[in-house]
Structure formats: structure tokens, C-alpha cells
Motif scaffolding. Structure first.
Motif, short mmCIF file in Angstrom:
data_model
loop_
_atom_site.label_atom_id
_atom_site.label_comp_id
_atom_site.label_asym_id
_atom_site.label_seq_id
_atom_site.Cartn_x
_atom_site.Cartn_y
_atom_site.Cartn_z
N LEU A 20 -7.99 1.82 9.02
CA LEU A 20 -6.69 1.25 9.36
C LEU A 20 -6.45 0.04 8.47
O LEU A 20 -7.36 -0.77 8.28
CB LEU A 20 -6.69 0.84 10.83
CG LEU A 20 -5.39 0.29 11.40
CD1 LEU A 20 -4.31 1.37 11.44
CD2 LEU A 20 -5.63 -0.27 12.80
N LYS A 21 -5.23 -0.07 7.91
CA LYS A 21 -4.91 -1.15 6.99
C LYS A 21 -3.48 -1.62 7.20
O LYS A 21 -2.61 -0.82 7.51
CB LYS A 21 -4.98 -0.66 5.53
CG LYS A 21 -6.22 0.03 5.11
CD LYS A 21 -6.02 0.60 3.70
CE LYS A 21 -7.18 1.45 3.26
NZ LYS A 21 -6.97 2.01 1.92
N PRO A 22 -3.23 -2.92 6.95
CA PRO A 22 -1.84 -3.35 6.86
C PRO A 22 -1.34 -3.07 5.44
O PRO A 22 -2.12 -3.11 4.48
CB PRO A 22 -1.92 -4.86 7.12
CG PRO A 22 -3.28 -5.25 6.65
CD PRO A 22 -4.16 -4.05 6.88
N THR A 23 -0.06 -2.79 5.30
CA THR A 23 0.48 -2.44 3.99
C THR A 23 0.79 -3.67 3.14
O THR A 23 0.98 -3.56 1.94
CB THR A 23 1.78 -1.63 4.13
OG1 THR A 23 2.72 -2.41 4.86
CG2 THR A 23 1.51 -0.31 4.82
N HIS A 24 0.82 -4.85 3.75
CA HIS A 24 1.30 -6.06 3.07
C HIS A 24 0.18 -7.03 2.69
O HIS A 24 0.44 -8.21 2.44
CB HIS A 24 2.30 -6.78 3.98
CG HIS A 24 1.67 -7.32 5.24
ND1 HIS A 24 1.35 -6.50 6.30
CD2 HIS A 24 1.30 -8.57 5.59
CE1 HIS A 24 0.80 -7.23 7.26
NE2 HIS A 24 0.76 -8.50 6.85
N ALA A 25 -1.06 -6.55 2.62
CA ALA A 25 -2.18 -7.46 2.36
C ALA A 25 -3.26 -6.76 1.56
O ALA A 25 -3.27 -5.54 1.43
CB ALA A 25 -2.76 -7.97 3.68
N LYS A 51 0.82 -1.22 0.00
CA LYS A 51 0.00 0.00 0.00
C LYS A 51 0.85 1.27 0.00
O LYS A 51 0.45 2.28 -0.57
CB LYS A 51 -0.97 -0.02 1.16
CG LYS A 51 -2.06 -1.05 0.93
CD LYS A 51 -3.12 -1.03 1.98
CE LYS A 51 -4.26 -1.97 1.67
NZ LYS A 51 -3.90 -3.28 1.17
N LEU A 52 2.02 1.24 0.61
CA LEU A 52 2.91 2.41 0.54
C LEU A 52 3.59 2.49 -0.82
O LEU A 52 3.79 3.58 -1.36
CB LEU A 52 3.94 2.37 1.66
CG LEU A 52 3.38 2.60 3.06
CD1 LEU A 52 4.44 2.35 4.11
CD2 LEU A 52 2.80 4.00 3.19
N GLY A 53 3.95 1.36 -1.39
CA GLY A 53 4.55 1.34 -2.72
C GLY A 53 3.60 1.86 -3.79
O GLY A 53 4.02 2.59 -4.70
N GLN A 54 2.33 1.50 -3.67
CA GLN A 54 1.32 2.01 -4.61
C GLN A 54 1.27 3.53 -4.56
O GLN A 54 1.17 4.19 -5.59
CB GLN A 54 -0.07 1.47 -4.26
CG GLN A 54 -0.29 0.03 -4.49
CD GLN A 54 -1.65 -0.41 -3.96
OE1 GLN A 54 -2.46 0.41 -3.52
NE2 GLN A 54 -1.88 -1.70 -3.98
N ARG A 55 1.34 4.07 -3.35
CA ARG A 55 1.24 5.52 -3.18
C ARG A 55 2.39 6.22 -3.92
O ARG A 55 2.16 7.20 -4.62
CB ARG A 55 1.28 5.88 -1.70
CG ARG A 55 0.12 5.37 -0.89
CD ARG A 55 0.32 5.64 0.58
NE ARG A 55 0.14 7.04 0.87
CZ ARG A 55 -1.04 7.63 1.06
NH1 ARG A 55 -2.15 6.92 1.03
NH2 ARG A 55 -1.12 8.91 1.31
N SER A 56 3.61 5.71 -3.77
CA SER A 56 4.75 6.37 -4.42
C SER A 56 4.66 6.21 -5.93
O SER A 56 5.01 7.14 -6.67
CB SER A 56 6.06 5.83 -3.87
OG SER A 56 6.22 4.47 -4.17
#
Length: 192
Positions: A60-65, A18-23
């Protein structure tokens, strides 16, 4: 029988995180393509320390799922202990082991919070529309929305944004109408 072994490619992990998508989105179409990030944590102790800084409503979310999240519509009435326990569960589980989707293999496990978008009446979440593109054009889009009683509803749209008579097995159909022409045009612009 031969076993197929896949090696994750850099974009697999970037698209699944989810953080990678953002960048990736920020580099391609600008910061406005993502909701503001309210916080990022490597563990629930850090989340608990920052709890008071979060707005009254957030997700709230985990970034790896994928599909793991907790909607917090009213923090003052939320069961913080249960939310933190759920987050611990996310951080201890591998989505790759559950899904076998190669992009989720070995992703760093973190938590993020984003503002909660308003959901239509009778629904727990806003509707997600996920375009699937080839050569810069939408070939198909999937929709997802969760009802207030917890039912996950899915739908499929063609390249023009019209509903297809396909259904995800074992799931309820998306009851909402297809997006308006203006919304579909915006989705196409962002997807190109």
C-alpha cells in the motif's frame, strides 16, 4: 538573501505522482513496465470498503510521496486498524513540506495498492534499482532495499552496473551484489 522560487513543470508532478509515473511509462514502454494496480482510493473509508477484495499479500502506498509504504505480506494476520491509521497519516501530510522537492507540491493525495513482489530472504521489500539517465543513457543508478528488521540500505551503481564506493550518509550499504549482466541489460533497454 534572495529566495529562489521554483515553479513546478508538468513533468515534475507526473514523475513524482505514482499514478502519473504509470501513465508516462505506459505511453513510453508499455503497460508491462508497471505492476498491476489492485486499487486506487481517495480516502481510507473507500480502502476499508475494498479491503476484502485485496489479495492476501500487497503493498500500500500514497501516490503523493516517496518512501512511504506499508508491506502487507499476510492480510489475514495484518493489523488493519494500524494500517488504516498510517494511511490517514499519509493523506493528511504533504511530502513537499517535508522534502521541499518541487515535483511533490500540490499533488493529489490518493492511495494505491500493488501486488507484493517477493523479497530476498531476510528483506522486507524487493530491491529497487533507480537509473538516472541523461540523453537516453544511464549515468548512475541508486539501489534501495529494506531489511526485515526495518533498516533502509542504499547503494550506487555506475553506468555499467558496477557497485560504486559511495554511501548515503546515515544509511546502511546495500548488501546485495550488483545486478546480473542480463538484468542490467534489461534496465538499460527500458531506460533508453
Amino acid at each position: 538573501m534572495r529566495q529562489l522560487i521554483l515553479t513546478p513543470q508538468p513533468l515534475h508532478a507526473q514523475f513524482c505522482c505514482k499514478l502519473g509515473q504509470r501513465s508516462y511509462k505506459a505511453a513510453r514502454i508499455g503497460e508491462a513496465a508497471s505492476l498491476p494496480l489492485l486499487g486506487e482510493w481517495q480516502d481510507t473509508a473507500a480502502l476499508e470498503r475494498d479491503w476484502g477484495r485485496l489479495p492476501n499479500a500487497f503493498i500500500l502506498k500514497p501516490t503523493h510521496a516517496s518512501s512511504w509504504y506499508r508491506v502487507v505480506p499476510d492480510k489475514s494476520r495484518a493489523d488493519r486498524t494500524a494500517i488504516l491509521a498510517e494511511a490517514i497519516g499519509w493523506l493528511t501530510r504533504s511530502y513537499y513540506e517535508a522534502s521541499h522537492e518541487i515535483g511533490y507540491r500540490n499533488l493529489p493525495r490518493r492511495l494505491i495498492a500493488e501486488p507484493l513482489l517477493p523479497a530476498p530472504e531476510g528483506f522486507d521489500t524487493p530491491r529497487e534499482i533507480q537509473p538516472h539517465c541523461f540523453d537516453g543513457r544511464i549515468a548512475l543508478a541508486t539501489t534501495r532495499i529494506r531489511t526485515a528488521d526495518g533498516r533502509d540500505c542504499y547503494g550506487f551503481l555506475d553506468s555499467a552496473g558496477r557497485r560504486l564506493s559511495l554511501q548515503k550518509p546515515g544509511r546502511w550499504p546495500d548488501p546485495l551484489p550488483p545486478p546480473s549482466p542480463a538484468v542490467w541489460e534489461r534496465i538499460q533497454d527500458l531506460s533508453a
